[in-house]
Design a protein around this motif. Structure first.
Motif, PDB file in Angstrom:
ATOM      1  N   VAL A  71       0.870  -1.169   0.000  1.00 42.57           N
ATOM      2  CA  VAL A  71       0.000   0.000   0.000  1.00 42.57           C
ATOM      3  C   VAL A  71       0.911   1.223   0.000  1.00 42.57           C
ATOM      4  O   VAL A  71       1.667   1.446   0.947  1.00 42.57           O
ATOM      5  CB  VAL A  71      -0.927   0.021   1.235  1.00 42.57           C
ATOM      6  N   LYS A  72       0.856   2.012  -1.065  1.00 43.25           N
ATOM      7  CA  LYS A  72       1.815   3.088  -1.260  1.00 43.25           C
ATOM      8  C   LYS A  72       1.362   4.379  -0.602  1.00 43.25           C
ATOM      9  O   LYS A  72       0.232   4.532  -0.157  1.00 43.25           O
ATOM     10  CB  LYS A  72       2.054   3.291  -2.757  1.00 43.25           C
ATOM     11  N   ARG A  73       2.304   5.319  -0.598  1.00 43.25           N
ATOM     12  CA  ARG A  73       2.075   6.579   0.096  1.00 43.25           C
ATOM     13  C   ARG A  73       0.850   7.316  -0.426  1.00 43.25           C
ATOM     14  O   ARG A  73       0.044   7.850   0.346  1.00 43.25           O
ATOM     15  CB  ARG A  73       3.316   7.468  -0.057  1.00 43.25           C
ATOM     16  N   ALA A  87      -6.881   1.124   5.160  1.00 39.77           N
ATOM     17  CA  ALA A  87      -6.050   0.998   3.957  1.00 39.77           C
ATOM     18  C   ALA A  87      -5.726  -0.457   3.654  1.00 39.77           C
ATOM     19  O   ALA A  87      -5.641  -0.856   2.486  1.00 39.77           O
ATOM     20  CB  ALA A  87      -4.760   1.798   4.139  1.00 39.77           C
ATOM     21  N   LEU A  88      -5.573  -1.274   4.682  1.00 41.16           N
ATOM     22  CA  LEU A  88      -5.182  -2.674   4.490  1.00 41.16           C
ATOM     23  C   LEU A  88      -6.277  -3.506   3.830  1.00 41.16           C
ATOM     24  O   LEU A  88      -5.974  -4.484   3.130  1.00 41.16           O
ATOM     25  CB  LEU A  88      -4.814  -3.297   5.836  1.00 41.16           C
ATOM     26  N   GLN A  89      -7.545  -3.159   4.033  1.00 43.09           N
ATOM     27  CA  GLN A  89      -8.586  -4.012   3.485  1.00 43.09           C
ATOM     28  C   GLN A  89      -8.720  -3.862   1.967  1.00 43.09           C
ATOM     29  O   GLN A  89      -9.504  -4.554   1.339  1.00 43.09           O
ATOM     30  CB  GLN A  89      -9.914  -3.768   4.171  1.00 43.09           C
ATOM     31  N   ARG A  90      -7.919  -2.987   1.365  1.00 39.54           N
ATOM     32  CA  ARG A  90      -7.841  -2.933  -0.092  1.00 39.54           C
ATOM     33  C   ARG A  90      -6.909  -4.007  -0.649  1.00 39.54           C
ATOM     34  O   ARG A  90      -6.770  -4.155  -1.863  1.00 39.54           O
ATOM     35  CB  ARG A  90      -7.328  -1.571  -0.552  1.00 39.54           C
ATOM     36  N   VAL A  91      -6.254  -4.771   0.218  1.00 38.33           N
ATOM     37  CA  VAL A  91      -5.283  -5.793  -0.192  1.00 38.33           C
ATOM     38  C   VAL A  91      -5.973  -7.147  -0.256  1.00 38.33           C
ATOM     39  O   VAL A  91      -6.630  -7.555   0.704  1.00 38.33           O
ATOM     40  CB  VAL A  91      -4.105  -5.834   0.804  1.00 38.33           C
ATOM     41  N   PRO A  92      -5.848  -7.895  -1.352  1.00 41.93           N
ATOM     42  CA  PRO A  92      -6.492  -9.217  -1.450  1.00 41.93           C
ATOM     43  C   PRO A  92      -6.056 -10.140  -0.313  1.00 41.93           C
ATOM     44  O   PRO A  92      -4.864 -10.242   0.001  1.00 41.93           O
ATOM     45  CB  PRO A  92      -6.005  -9.747  -2.808  1.00 41.93           C
ATOM     46  N   GLY A  93      -7.032 -10.799   0.302  1.00 39.60           N
ATOM     47  CA  GLY A  93      -6.745 -11.731   1.381  1.00 39.60           C
ATOM     48  C   GLY A  93      -6.724 -11.119   2.760  1.00 39.60           C
ATOM     49  O   GLY A  93      -6.635 -11.837   3.754  1.00 39.60           O
ATOM     50  N   VAL A  94      -6.813  -9.795   2.854  1.00 41.19           N
ATOM     51  CA  VAL A  94      -6.810  -9.103   4.147  1.00 41.19           C
ATOM     52  C   VAL A  94      -8.220  -8.600   4.427  1.00 41.19           C
ATOM     53  O   VAL A  94      -8.769  -7.812   3.664  1.00 41.19           O
ATOM     54  CB  VAL A  94      -5.818  -7.934   4.174  1.00 41.19           C
ATOM     55  N   LYS A  95      -8.809  -9.053   5.523  1.00 42.92           N
ATOM     56  CA  LYS A  95     -10.153  -8.642   5.909  1.00 42.92           C
ATOM     57  C   LYS A  95     -10.072  -7.874   7.223  1.00 42.92           C
ATOM     58  O   LYS A  95      -9.384  -8.291   8.156  1.00 42.92           O
ATOM     59  CB  LYS A  95     -11.068  -9.855   6.068  1.00 42.92           C
ATOM     60  N   ARG A 152       4.448   3.758   3.742  1.00 48.14           N
ATOM     61  CA  ARG A 152       3.779   2.705   2.985  1.00 48.14           C
ATOM     62  C   ARG A 152       3.692   1.457   3.853  1.00 48.14           C
ATOM     63  O   ARG A 152       4.346   1.355   4.894  1.00 48.14           O
ATOM     64  CB  ARG A 152       4.498   2.405   1.672  1.00 48.14           C
ATOM     65  N   ILE A 153       2.882   0.495   3.404  1.00 46.41           N
ATOM     66  CA  ILE A 153       2.668  -0.739   4.154  1.00 46.41           C
ATOM     67  C   ILE A 153       3.051  -1.909   3.268  1.00 46.41           C
ATOM     68  O   ILE A 153       2.577  -2.036   2.134  1.00 46.41           O
ATOM     69  CB  ILE A 153       1.203  -0.895   4.594  1.00 46.41           C
ATOM     70  N   ASP A 154       3.881  -2.780   3.789  1.00 45.74           N
ATOM     71  CA  ASP A 154       4.361  -3.961   3.072  1.00 45.74           C
ATOM     72  C   ASP A 154       3.643  -5.183   3.637  1.00 45.74           C
ATOM     73  O   ASP A 154       3.764  -5.482   4.828  1.00 45.74           O
ATOM     74  CB  ASP A 154       5.881  -4.078   3.254  1.00 45.74           C
ATOM     75  N   ILE A 155       2.890  -5.883   2.798  1.00 48.36           N
ATOM     76  CA  ILE A 155       2.124  -7.056   3.230  1.00 48.36           C
ATOM     77  C   ILE A 155       2.711  -8.287   2.558  1.00 48.36           C
ATOM     78  O   ILE A 155       2.567  -8.476   1.343  1.00 48.36           O
ATOM     79  CB  ILE A 155       0.624  -6.915   2.890  1.00 48.36           C
ATOM     80  N   ILE A 173       3.036  -8.135   8.207  1.00 45.82           N
ATOM     81  CA  ILE A 173       2.683  -6.784   7.791  1.00 45.82           C
ATOM     82  C   ILE A 173       3.695  -5.829   8.404  1.00 45.82           C
ATOM     83  O   ILE A 173       3.854  -5.784   9.624  1.00 45.82           O
ATOM     84  CB  ILE A 173       1.259  -6.416   8.240  1.00 45.82           C
ATOM     85  N   ASN A 174       4.392  -5.079   7.546  1.00 48.58           N
ATOM     86  CA  ASN A 174       5.440  -4.173   8.013  1.00 48.58           C
ATOM     87  C   ASN A 174       5.063  -2.741   7.658  1.00 48.58           C
ATOM     88  O   ASN A 174       4.903  -2.393   6.485  1.00 48.58           O
ATOM     89  CB  ASN A 174       6.779  -4.536   7.357  1.00 48.58           C
ATOM     90  N   PHE A 175       4.900  -1.900   8.690  1.00 48.89           N
ATOM     91  CA  PHE A 175       4.628  -0.485   8.481  1.00 48.89           C
ATOM     92  C   PHE A 175       5.962   0.244   8.342  1.00 48.89           C
ATOM     93  O   PHE A 175       6.775   0.248   9.265  1.00 48.89           O
ATOM     94  CB  PHE A 175       3.822   0.090   9.647  1.00 48.89           C
ATOM     95  N   ILE A 176       6.170   0.857   7.187  1.00 46.59           N
ATOM     96  CA  ILE A 176       7.428   1.526   6.887  1.00 46.59           C
ATOM     97  C   ILE A 176       7.268   3.020   7.136  1.00 46.59           C
ATOM     98  O   ILE A 176       6.382   3.667   6.568  1.00 46.59           O
ATOM     99  CB  ILE A 176       7.857   1.252   5.439  1.00 46.59           C
ATOM    100  N   SER A 177       8.113   3.561   7.995  1.00 44.25           N
ATOM    101  CA  SER A 177       7.983   4.961   8.408  1.00 44.25           C
ATOM    102  C   SER A 177       8.419   5.910   7.307  1.00 44.25           C
ATOM    103  O   SER A 177       9.148   5.544   6.375  1.00 44.25           O
ATOM    104  CB  SER A 177       8.832   5.216   9.656  1.00 44.25           C
ATOM    105  N   LYS A 178       7.975   7.148   7.434  1.00 49.18           N
ATOM    106  CA  LYS A 178       8.406   8.179   6.504  1.00 49.18           C
ATOM    107  C   LYS A 178       9.921   8.353   6.601  1.00 49.18           C
ATOM    108  O   LYS A 178      10.487   8.366   7.697  1.00 49.18           O
ATOM    109  CB  LYS A 178       7.699   9.499   6.820  1.00 49.18           C
TER     110      LYS A 178
END
Length: 708
Positions: A71-73, A87-95, A152-155, A173-178
């Motif tokens: 999930v990008k900036r 934002a995460l629920q836009r990713v396939p497989g994440v509810k 951004r979020i890396d799933i 799930i890795n939350f990447i800081s600014k």
């Protein structure tokens, strides 16, 4: 909110060992998607590096040997996105089971693996575990991460279990800081979300930072959320303060570090009875339910490049340390039978204060052995973690004011992990096979001050894994992986007199990424998870039960397309199919509870005029059962019953202005979440487990950010 001073204690460590999967060459992160689209599609030979996740650049994702989404900036900055879980629920497989619309207490499920407070997801912040206890309590009942601080979020749904464990059955799930800017800059941001009945939620953000010297960069962030979400009894007060730094000591050594203070205090509207839901879904009948929590966190990573040491080349060493002292408490109203009945007058007030002290250290070394046709990159490392948790359950009789101690537990957990992997690169780097193995040894001591009971638990597991990535052509990348995953007994299951056995699972994946041209990419993967001794919470008995074997299988696919005739239009669609069922016991053959079979997401981004952007996205989630018996009809208390499917649409309009000769930027946006005010609900969540938990209705958000 009260301010509490915490002391961090740091132990000496245990060395250990880790896995490296197929990763691409180190590349500078592109700040704009347009830059990537102009470059050739052809990919260079895969090169392995010590950090499996990296920075989630486009090239890293396209050559990762497992299913992966980012999930990008620009997606996080949309005014129609309420929080990180949204934002995460836009990713396939994440509810996501959205309880408040604020993102403060996320309910995240991956591939049908559901548990209260995202308990079956390994969540990281810049590679550091975010859970209160990485072993003893994997849930996010305190979530010290806010939307404004994330780049951004890396799933990663597969392939990372050897290095990132435990509790990674559903992925990482890795939350990447600014990033810390090279040139000093400041940001002032404000988001105001308007809900029905005149409720507003204010999200304020301030940051300042950059290079203090040629080698030292600092970045300070201050983020608050105040106001109400879209229901009665929803007062919210969140404060997140972080200071991060990057010190490049010399050409071969660096130190990154951070310190954080996070506090949250909010009322919880809770679930409603069926009748109350139909009367007014924005109301609340649980006026005593409330959450509060705070944490002090500290982390740092030292890296050193050692070059060639005779036996190998490209030798790198890293040492990561982290720790936190946290407190959290849920206050819950109970009826005369000490139950969670949503429409009954409260007779008791129960609160469950918990205190956590966690510290860990993780050393790691990687090196490469170069050959004529085969290169090998070894990664050896591990982790040592200590956890000390005090857990109480107190109950007050509201009529007599008498207080009693229901539970007084102490948990002392020691986790030792070692891991090793060997990324074998062949065929000029186009094929990389990475076998690896992780060993987890976890010792847990429990004592009950009320009964005097003392118990201990030892879990000792070997967790092998293997992944393979093959760059068949410049357009086709194939991958597959298999891995064994572990989750040790959880504090929550123990305090509810539930099952205390470890849960293990085998994960399998196979898939491809097809990039025929720079403006089109298609991802597809098949997966299967075979779970032994899965433990679930039974809301009817208020106990954790071993439901036996479960199977999760299905596929996920995404397509990214920028039409050549409209280069300013970005289109994306994703679909996930899930077949999850119980494989043993009285419910054998039934669907797993809370697991929806289908999930579809579509979104488009249109950049028009100068600085204008319009976005529209839709999410469909199919129906699901809320109990193991697959009860179709809802009972009177709302403990069971089928959950409806739902379609939700969101839209936003953004405008960016260049100021001061282009040096500064003002971003403004307006967004609508749940555009058509679709009414849907989940089954009661956590401290309000019975009844209907209303999903957030339509909200309007206006946002502005000034960077100078």
């Amino acid at each position: 909110m009260k301010s509490i001073t915490r002391q961090f204690s740091w132990p000496l460590s245990l060395l250990a060992v880790a896995v490296a999967l197929a990763q691409p060459t180190r590349a500078e992160e592109r700040t704009e998607d347009e830059t990537a689209k102009k470059e050739k599609v052809s990919l260079s030979a895969t090169v392995i590096k010590g950090d499996v996740l990296g920075q989630a650049t486009d090239e890293e994702v396209r050559t990762y040997a497992g299913s992966r989404s980012v999930v990008k900036r620009e997606d996080l900055e949309k005014a129609s996105v309420r929080g990180l879980d949204d934002a995460l629920q836009r990713v396939p497989g994440v509810k996501v089971f959205d309880e408040t619309g604020t993102g403060v207490l996320p309910q995240i499920s991956v591939r049908g693996l559901y548990e209260s407070r995202s308990g079956r997801v390994q969540v990281l912040s810049d590679g550091i575990p975010l859970s209160l206890s990485p072993y003893g309590q994997t849930s996010l009942s305190l979530f010290p991460q806010t939307l404004a601080t994330v780049e951004r979020i890396d799933i990663v749904r597969g392939g990372a279990a050897v290095q990132y464990g435990p509790n990674n059955v559903g992925g990482v799930i890795n939350f990447i800081s600014k990033p810390i800017p090279k040139k000093w800059e400041n940001n002032l941001g404000e988001r105001i979300t308007f809900s029905p009945a005149g409720r507003q939620l204010y999200d304020s953000y301030l940051s300042t930072g950059g290079q203090v010297t040629d080698s030292l960069g600092l970045f300070f962030e201050y983020n608050t959320k105040n106001g109400h979400y879209d229901r009665e009894h929803s007062d919210t007060d969140v404060e997140n303060i972080r200071l991060r730094g990057q010190w490049d000591i010399d050409d071969n050594r660096s130190l990154s570090f951070g310190v954080q203070r996070y506090e949250a205090d909010m009322d919880l509207a809770g679930a409603l009875s069926k009748a109350d839901y139909k009367h007014d879904r924005r109301d609340s009948t649980r006026q005593l339910d409330r959450f509060e929590g705070d944490t002090n966190r500290l982390w740092g990573t030292y890296k050193q490049y050692l070059g060639s040491l005779g036996f190998a080349d490209d030798v790198e060493f890293s040492l990561t340390s982290f720790g936190h002292h946290s407190h959290r408490n849920f206050y819950v109203g109970l009826d005369s039978k000490s139950q969670f009945t949503p429409d009954a007058d409260p007779a008791y007030l129960q609160d469950a204060p918990r205190s956590y002290q966690v510290w860990g250290i993780e050393p790691r070394v990687s090196f490469t052995l170069y050959g004529d046709k085969v290169n090998q990159t070894w990664l050896i490392g591990g982790r040592y973690v200590r956890e000390d948790t005090q857990f109480k359950v107190l109950k007050k009789n509201l009529a007599t004011s008498l207080e009693s101690t229901v539970r007084d537990w102490d948990f002392d957990t020691e986790g030792k992990a070692t891991y090793i992997s060997n990324a074998i690169s062949m065929l000029d780097g186009r094929l990389t096979v990475t076998p690896g193995i992780r060993h987890e040894r976890v010792h847990m001591d429990y004592s009950n001050a009320v009964t005097g009971l003392k118990t201990e638990n030892l879990n000792d597991e070997w967790l092998p894994g293997i992944s393979a990535g093959y760059q068949l052509t410049d357009q086709w990348f194939l991958f597959g992986d298999a891995q064994r995953s572990l989750r040790v007994p959880q504090i929550t299951s123990i305090v509810y007199d539930g099952e205390v056995g470890a849960e293990v699972a085998w994960n399998y994946e196979a898939g491809f990424r097809y990039t025929p041209q720079s403006n089109l990419r298609f991802d597809f993967n098949l997966y299967r998870i075979d779970f032994d001794d899965q433990i679930e919470y039974n809301s009817r008995t208020t106990k954790y039960e071993n439901v036996g074997k479960t199977r999760h299988q299905g596929f996920e696919t995404e397509i990214f397309w920028t039409p050549a005739i409209i280069p300013t239009l970005d289109l994306h669609a994703g679909y996930a199919y899930l077949d999850a069922e119980y494989r043993s016991g009285v419910n054998k053959g039934n669907d797993l509870k809370m697991a929806s079979q289908s999930q579809l997401t579509v979104d488009g981004r249109w950049r028009f005029a100068q600085g204008w952007t319009y976005t529209l996205d839709g999410l469909f989630v199919s129906e699901a059962y809320s109990d193991e018996a697959n009860t179709h009809d809802e009972d009177a208390a709302g403990k069971v019953g089928k959950l409806p499917s739902y379609w939700v649409w969101n839209t936003s309009l953004e405008r960016k202005f260049k100021l001061n000769g282009g040096e500064d930027e003002l971003s403004t946006s307006i967004g609508i979440n749940n555009l058509f005010d679709y009414e849907y609900y989940f089954r009661g969540i956590d401290t309000s487990p019975w009844g209907r938990q209303p999903a957030p209705g339509r909200t309007v958000t206006v946002a502005a950010n000034y960077r100078f």
